[in-house]
Design an enzyme around this catalytic site. Sequence first.
Site, PDB file in Angstrom:
ATOM      1  N   ASP A 298      -4.881  -0.280   3.942  1.00  0.00           N
ATOM      2  CA  ASP A 298      -3.792   0.436   4.610  1.00  0.00           C
ATOM      3  C   ASP A 298      -2.750  -0.543   5.133  1.00  0.00           C
ATOM      4  O   ASP A 298      -1.544  -0.394   4.892  1.00  0.00           O
ATOM      5  CB  ASP A 298      -4.372   1.273   5.753  1.00  0.00           C
ATOM      6  CG  ASP A 298      -3.367   2.262   6.346  1.00  0.00           C
ATOM      7  OD1 ASP A 298      -2.570   2.836   5.568  1.00  0.00           O
ATOM      8  OD2 ASP A 298      -3.408   2.486   7.563  1.00  0.00           O
TER       9      ASP A 298
ATOM     10  N   SER B  13     -13.125   3.869   1.019  1.00  0.00           N
ATOM     11  CA  SER B  13     -14.119   3.943   2.106  1.00  0.00           C
ATOM     12  C   SER B  13     -15.174   2.839   2.101  1.00  0.00           C
ATOM     13  O   SER B  13     -16.127   2.897   2.875  1.00  0.00           O
ATOM     14  CB  SER B  13     -14.837   5.299   2.118  1.00  0.00           C
ATOM     15  OG  SER B  13     -14.069   6.279   2.770  1.00  0.00           O
ATOM     16  N   THR B  14     -15.014   1.816   1.261  1.00  0.00           N
ATOM     17  CA  THR B  14     -16.044   0.781   1.181  1.00  0.00           C
ATOM     18  C   THR B  14     -15.775  -0.418   2.083  1.00  0.00           C
ATOM     19  O   THR B  14     -16.567  -1.364   2.103  1.00  0.00           O
ATOM     20  CB  THR B  14     -16.204   0.296  -0.272  1.00  0.00           C
ATOM     21  OG1 THR B  14     -14.946  -0.183  -0.757  1.00  0.00           O
ATOM     22  CG2 THR B  14     -16.690   1.426  -1.163  1.00  0.00           C
ATOM     23  N   GLY B  15     -14.663  -0.390   2.833  1.00  0.00           N
ATOM     24  CA  GLY B  15     -14.361  -1.477   3.751  1.00  0.00           C
ATOM     25  C   GLY B  15     -14.977  -1.204   5.109  1.00  0.00           C
ATOM     26  O   GLY B  15     -16.191  -1.074   5.258  1.00  0.00           O
ATOM     27  N   VAL B  16     -14.136  -1.080   6.133  1.00  0.00           N
ATOM     28  CA  VAL B  16     -14.617  -0.845   7.485  1.00  0.00           C
ATOM     29  C   VAL B  16     -15.339   0.499   7.597  1.00  0.00           C
ATOM     30  O   VAL B  16     -16.191   0.689   8.461  1.00  0.00           O
ATOM     31  CB  VAL B  16     -13.448  -0.918   8.500  1.00  0.00           C
ATOM     32  CG1 VAL B  16     -12.449   0.200   8.278  1.00  0.00           C
ATOM     33  CG2 VAL B  16     -13.968  -0.897   9.934  1.00  0.00           C
TER      34      VAL B  16
ATOM     35  N   ASN C 264      -5.342   5.861   7.404  1.00  0.00           N
ATOM     36  CA  ASN C 264      -5.888   6.257   8.693  1.00  0.00           C
ATOM     37  C   ASN C 264      -5.620   7.748   8.878  1.00  0.00           C
ATOM     38  O   ASN C 264      -4.574   8.242   8.475  1.00  0.00           O
ATOM     39  CB  ASN C 264      -5.200   5.451   9.801  1.00  0.00           C
ATOM     40  CG  ASN C 264      -5.902   5.577  11.130  1.00  0.00           C
ATOM     41  OD1 ASN C 264      -5.880   6.623  11.751  1.00  0.00           O
ATOM     42  ND2 ASN C 264      -6.508   4.495  11.574  1.00  0.00           N
TER      43      ASN C 264
ATOM     44  N   ASP D 180      -5.125  -7.431  -6.317  1.00  0.00           N
ATOM     45  CA  ASP D 180      -4.546  -6.927  -5.074  1.00  0.00           C
ATOM     46  C   ASP D 180      -3.776  -5.660  -5.446  1.00  0.00           C
ATOM     47  O   ASP D 180      -2.845  -5.707  -6.249  1.00  0.00           O
ATOM     48  CB  ASP D 180      -3.614  -7.996  -4.499  1.00  0.00           C
ATOM     49  CG  ASP D 180      -2.941  -7.582  -3.198  1.00  0.00           C
ATOM     50  OD1 ASP D 180      -2.875  -6.367  -2.911  1.00  0.00           O
ATOM     51  OD2 ASP D 180      -2.455  -8.477  -2.493  1.00  0.00           O
ATOM     52  N   ILE D 181      -4.166  -4.520  -4.903  1.00  0.00           N
ATOM     53  CA  ILE D 181      -3.563  -3.253  -5.321  1.00  0.00           C
ATOM     54  C   ILE D 181      -2.060  -3.215  -5.051  1.00  0.00           C
ATOM     55  O   ILE D 181      -1.316  -2.504  -5.735  1.00  0.00           O
ATOM     56  CB  ILE D 181      -4.271  -2.051  -4.662  1.00  0.00           C
ATOM     57  CG1 ILE D 181      -3.939  -0.756  -5.427  1.00  0.00           C
ATOM     58  CG2 ILE D 181      -3.944  -1.959  -3.173  1.00  0.00           C
ATOM     59  CD1 ILE D 181      -4.798   0.425  -5.029  1.00  0.00           C
TER      60      ILE D 181
ATOM     61  N   GLY E  11      -7.243  -3.374   6.612  1.00  0.00           N
ATOM     62  CA  GLY E  11      -7.600  -3.439   5.209  1.00  0.00           C
ATOM     63  C   GLY E  11      -6.473  -3.045   4.275  1.00  0.00           C
ATOM     64  O   GLY E  11      -5.326  -3.476   4.410  1.00  0.00           O
TER      65      GLY E  11
END
Length: 206
Positions: free
Chosen positions: A33, A117-120, A23, A9-10, A31
């Site tokens: 953010d 950018s690999t999530g939503v 965003n 978990d970052i 996510g």
Amino acid sequence: MPFQIIRNDITKVRADAIVNTANPKPIIGGGTDSAIYAAAGKDRLLAERKKIGDIVGGDATVTPAFDLQAKYIIHTVGPVWENGDHGEFETLRSCYSRSLALAQEYNCESIAFPLISTGVYGFPRAEALRIAISVFSEFLAENEMQITLVVFDEESFEVSGKIFSGIDAYIDENYVSEQIDEEYGSASMTDRERLRTSSTDEQKAP
């Protein structure tokens, strides 16, 4: 210095700079953010983010990290995946390179990235990982910094293991499922369509 890929978990990673997949508007997204805002202190971080205003795709900016185990949060806006023919690759490279340049400007000795950018936003994980590794390698050929790429979900972990050996895992699927429900939120296709529409409207604006 070499870079490493870990599964964690970052918000739990200790580094001088933590990179947030922000965003483009000064609001809290989903996510990573959402998780970073929650861990850093939502009200204080959002107040700082509002001072910055909009961030264009591929650019990056800095705020204090507040309650995170870091000095700074670097906010970068990744591309929404269309089909690869709308500058997505160049924008993603810019996210990594601009974030590294800012970390260097702020005298950071270490930085932790999510797989941007690999999530939503829907960027293919394998391609995103190759871009990240390429930018890191180019940077480290001329600079010194401890770079950590933090993957979270099972698919990213598996893809990373196929491309890059020696990944340390500090979380498991039970943890991931709990955090997606409680902290990260769920990103729907509606969210993605909204992001795409917003990006198109901005391009049309005079």
